[in-house]
Design an enzyme around this catalytic site. Structure first.
Site, PDB file in Angstrom:
ATOM      1  CB  THR A   1       1.113   0.087   4.904  1.00  0.00           C
ATOM      2  OG1 THR A   1       1.149  -1.068   4.075  1.00  0.00           O
ATOM      3  CG2 THR A   1       2.456   0.193   5.603  1.00  0.00           C
ATOM      4  N   GLY A   2      -0.312  -2.449   6.126  1.00  0.00           N
ATOM      5  CA  GLY A   2      -0.156  -3.714   6.834  1.00  0.00           C
ATOM      6  C   GLY A   2      -1.388  -4.587   6.698  1.00  0.00           C
TER       7      GLY A   2
ATOM      8  CG  ASP B   1      -5.901  -0.919   6.558  1.00  0.00           C
ATOM      9  OD1 ASP B   1      -5.748  -1.851   5.743  1.00  0.00           O
ATOM     10  OD2 ASP B   1      -5.025  -0.067   6.767  1.00  0.00           O
TER      11      ASP B   1
ATOM     12  CB  THR C   1      -0.878  -0.010   1.273  1.00  0.00           C
ATOM     13  OG1 THR C   1      -1.835  -1.043   1.134  1.00  0.00           O
ATOM     14  CG2 THR C   1      -1.583   1.309   1.493  1.00  0.00           C
TER      15      THR C   1
END
Ligand code: ASP
Length: 289
Positions: free
Chosen positions: A215-216, A196, A165
Site C-alpha cells: 500500500t502507499g 499499483d 488500500t
C-alpha cells in the site's frame, strides 16, 4: 504446515477512526482465518478478509472508496496465487466487491486485467449487481472540494484521506500462498488513473517463494516494481529481512506485508502509520492506525 494470515488496512490517512478500524481488522482476520482453519486454500482466505474491509466504510476500498476528480469512485483490485493464477480490475465503477471480480477475471477469462467500462460490464456478466460505493462522507468531502479554492484545498484533502488500500496475504496448511488487494486509489485522482494495486509486480505478487501486498503512493510503487523487487529477495532471504530491506532501499512512501514459504512474516512501512493484523492458530494481533 501452520496456516498464517496477514492483513493490511492502509498506510496513510491522518483522519483515523481507530475504533472502527480495529473492529473491522479483527473481523477481517477472523473471517479469512476460518477458511484456513477449515482447510480451504489461501486464496479463499485472502479474498474473504479483503471483502470484510471492502464492506467497511472506514477503508478506502469498495464501500468508502475515495472519489476521483469528478466525484466518481473508480476502483482497482487484484488477486494472485502462488501457482501464478492472477486476475485484476482497474478503474471499475459501481461494484460492491472488486476483489471478487478480480477473482472472476482470473478464473473465468484468459485475460489478466480488465479496465473501465469493460471491467464493469464483465462484473455484471458474472452477476455482480450495480452498487454505489460512494458514502455520504465521501460525497460531502467532494462537495467541500468544489467549494474550496479548488487546487488549494485539493492537496490538503488528498493528504488527509488517501492511502487506505486494503490487502491480505496467506499461507495455507498445504503450503499454498495467495495475495489479494483492493483500493479506491488516491483521493481526487484524474479520471482513469490506475495505481499499483492491479499491477502484477507493483502492488501485488505471489509465487512459491511467498506472497506480497503493498500500500502507499501508487505511482512510486509502480515505478520501483515494489512487490516483484521484494519477491526477488525471497530467493535468498526470509520475509522479515525482505520487508525491512525494501523499505530501506526503495525511495517511495509505502507499506508492505509478506509471507514466505517457511511461514515467516514481514511487515514494514515508512509512512507514518499502517494498519495491519496477523493471525495464526495460537496468535492474533491487530494494529489499528
Ligand atoms: N496504492 C494505492 C494507489 O496508489 C493507494 C493506497 O495504497 O492506499 O492507488
Amino acid at each position: 504446515m501452520d496456516s498464517i494470515l496477514v492483513i493490511l488496512g492502509g498506510s496513510g490517512s491522518k483522519i483515523r477512526n481507530l475504533e472502527d478500524r480495529e473492529k473491522y481488522l479483527g473481523e477481517s482476520l477472523e473471517s479469512g482465518f476460518v477458511e484456513l482453519k477449515e482447510g480451504e486454500e489461501a486464496l479463499n482466505a485472502v479474498i474473504k478478509s479483503v471483502i470484510v474491509m471492502e464492506d467497511a466504510p472506514c477503508f478506502n476500498a469498495g464501500t468508502g472508496s475515495v472519489p476521483n476528480l469528478e466525484g466518481v469512485v473508480e476502483m482497482d483490485a487484484s488477486i494472485m496465487r502462488s501457482d501464478g493464477l492472477f486476475g485484476a480490475v482497474a478503474a471499475m465503477k459501481d461494484v460492491k466487491n472488486p476483489v471478487k471480480v478480480a477473482r472472476d477475471v482470473a478464473e473465468e477469462t484468459e485475460s489478466l486485467l480488465l479496465a473501465g467500462e469493460g471491467a464493469t460490464r464483465f462484473a455484471r456478466l458474472m452477476g455482480h449487481k450495480e452498487y454505489s460505493p460512494l458514502t455520504g462522507k465521501m460525497r460531502k468531502l467532494y462537495s467541500k472540494k468544489e467549494e474550496s479554492s479548488y487546487y488549494k484545498g485539493l492537496g490538503k484533502m488528498r493528504r488527509l484521506y488517501s492511502l487506505e488500500t486494503v490487502g491480505a496475504v496467506a499461507l495455507d496448511r498445504f503450503g499454498g500462498m495467495a495475495s489479494a488487494i483492493s483500493t479506491g486509489g488516491i483521493m481526487f485522482h484524474l479520471p482513469g488513473r490506475v495505481g499499483d494495486t492491479p499491477i502484477i509486480g507493483g502492488g501485488i505478487y505471489a509465487s512459491e517463494l511467498g506472497a506480497i501486498a503493498v500500500t502507499g503512493h501508487g505511482e512510486a510503487i509502480m515505478r520501483h516494481v515494489v512487490a516483484k523487487t521484494a519477491h526477488d529477495f525471497l530467493i535468498e532471504r526470509d520475509a522479515e529481512y525482505t520487508a525491512e530491506k525494501v523499505i530501506k532501499e526503495i525511495d517511495a512512501d509505502f507499506g508492505i506485508i509478506i509471507i514466505d514459504r517457511d511461514g515467516k512474516v514481514g511487515i514494514a512501512y515508512n509512512t507514518k502509520y499502517m494498519s495491519w493484523g496477523i493471525k495464526t492458530m495460537t496468535y492474533k494481533k491487530v494494529q489499528a492506525a
